[in-house]
Design a protein around this motif. Structure first.
Motif, PDB file in Angstrom:
ATOM      1  N   ASP A   1      22.535 -38.174  -3.453  1.00  0.00           N
ATOM      2  CA  ASP A   1      22.337 -37.467  -4.772  1.00  0.00           C
ATOM      3  C   ASP A   1      21.704 -38.036  -5.577  1.00  0.00           C
ATOM      4  OD1 ASP A   1      25.432 -35.806  -4.459  1.00  0.00           O
ATOM      5  OD2 ASP A   1      26.364 -37.438  -4.705  1.00  0.00           O
ATOM      6  N   PHE A   2      20.808 -39.197  -4.502  1.00  0.00           N
ATOM      7  CA  PHE A   2      20.038 -39.525  -5.117  1.00  0.00           C
ATOM      8  C   PHE A   2      18.567 -39.582  -4.888  1.00  0.00           C
ATOM      9  CE2 PHE A   2      24.115 -41.666  -6.250  1.00  0.00           C
ATOM     10  CZ  PHE A   2      23.757 -42.590  -8.000  1.00  0.00           C
ATOM     11  N   SER A   3      18.201 -38.384  -3.927  1.00  0.00           N
ATOM     12  CA  SER A   3      17.065 -38.476  -3.810  1.00  0.00           C
ATOM     13  C   SER A   3      16.378 -37.085  -3.693  1.00  0.00           C
ATOM     14  CB  SER A   3      17.122 -37.993  -1.734  1.00  0.00           C
ATOM     15  OG  SER A   3      17.432 -39.496  -1.136  1.00  0.00           O
ATOM     16  N   PHE A   4      15.177 -36.748  -4.478  1.00  0.00           N
ATOM     17  CA  PHE A   4      14.633 -35.555  -5.108  1.00  0.00           C
ATOM     18  C   PHE A   4      13.248 -35.400  -4.807  1.00  0.00           C
ATOM     19  CE2 PHE A   4      18.282 -37.301  -8.068  1.00  0.00           C
ATOM     20  CZ  PHE A   4      18.132 -36.237  -7.954  1.00  0.00           C
ATOM     21  N   ASN A   5      12.922 -34.115  -4.622  1.00  0.00           N
ATOM     22  CA  ASN A   5      11.879 -34.067  -4.025  1.00  0.00           C
ATOM     23  C   ASN A   5      10.802 -34.304  -5.331  1.00  0.00           C
ATOM     24  OD1 ASN A   5       9.346 -31.827  -5.881  1.00  0.00           O
ATOM     25  ND2 ASN A   5      11.396 -30.518  -5.077  1.00  0.00           N
ATOM     26  N   GLU A   6       9.091 -34.680  -4.622  1.00  0.00           N
ATOM     27  CA  GLU A   6       8.274 -34.948  -5.374  1.00  0.00           C
ATOM     28  C   GLU A   6       8.003 -35.100  -7.098  1.00  0.00           C
ATOM     29  OE1 GLU A   6       4.022 -34.215  -3.333  1.00  0.00           O
ATOM     30  OE2 GLU A   6       6.085 -35.327  -2.231  1.00  0.00           O
ATOM     31  N   ASN A   7       8.815 -33.907  -6.809  1.00  0.00           N
ATOM     32  CA  ASN A   7       7.919 -33.096  -8.307  1.00  0.00           C
ATOM     33  C   ASN A   7       8.719 -33.237  -9.754  1.00  0.00           C
ATOM     34  OD1 ASN A   7       5.479 -32.191  -6.992  1.00  0.00           O
ATOM     35  ND2 ASN A   7       6.447 -30.410  -6.063  1.00  0.00           N
ATOM     36  N   PHE A   8      10.699 -33.434  -9.072  1.00  0.00           N
ATOM     37  CA  PHE A   8      11.252 -33.566  -9.977  1.00  0.00           C
ATOM     38  C   PHE A   8      11.578 -34.326 -10.591  1.00  0.00           C
ATOM     39  CE2 PHE A   8      15.926 -33.373 -11.451  1.00  0.00           C
ATOM     40  CZ  PHE A   8      16.286 -32.463 -11.305  1.00  0.00           C
ATOM     41  N   TYR A   9      11.179 -35.655 -10.255  1.00  0.00           N
ATOM     42  CA  TYR A   9      10.534 -36.787 -11.367  1.00  0.00           C
ATOM     43  C   TYR A   9       9.974 -37.092 -11.722  1.00  0.00           C
ATOM     44  CZ  TYR A   9      16.130 -36.975 -12.529  1.00  0.00           C
ATOM     45  OH  TYR A   9      17.532 -36.406 -13.386  1.00  0.00           O
ATOM     46  N   SER A  10       9.762 -37.857 -11.952  1.00  0.00           N
ATOM     47  CA  SER A  10       7.911 -39.379 -11.701  1.00  0.00           C
ATOM     48  C   SER A  10       7.984 -39.739 -11.117  1.00  0.00           C
ATOM     49  CB  SER A  10       7.546 -39.628 -12.996  1.00  0.00           C
ATOM     50  OG  SER A  10       8.105 -40.789 -13.351  1.00  0.00           O
TER      51      SER A  10
END
Length: 102
Positions: free
Chosen positions: A69-78
């Protein structure tokens, strides 16, 4: 919180509820306060369950596979936000490991 039952309910709500940390992350809401609450609650639960051989099912379920739940693709968050969020996830997982090891 008055009792460890209330703390367990709060942990479950923070991790599985309709306004959980997971939901807030996907909505890009601030989770810092929830993060600190969760860490403090986990410290209390570590003390409660130290030496015990069982944990309530719902609590155990809430503590499963949090890291995803704490991993996102590079474009979602800075990049900076993503690193901070990932660090929080790591700290939570370390606390969960401590919970199960005690």
């Amino acid at each position: 919180m008055d009792t460890t039952i209330d703390i367990e309910k709060e942990v479950i709500e923070l991790l599985l509820g309709e306004n959980s940390i997971r939901v807030k992350l996907r909505m890009k809401d601030n989770i810092v306060e929830d993060f600190h609450t969760l860490m403090a609650d986990l410290d209390l639960l570590i003390k409660k369950y130290q030496g015990k051989t069982s944990v309530p099912k719902r609590l155990a379920y809430a503590l499963c596979d949090i890291s995803a739940d704490f991993s996102f693709n590079e474009n979602f968050y800075s990049k900076e936000e993503a690193i901070a969020i990932e660090d929080m996830g790591i700290q939570i997982m370390e606390k969960v490991c401590e919970f199960y090891q005690k």
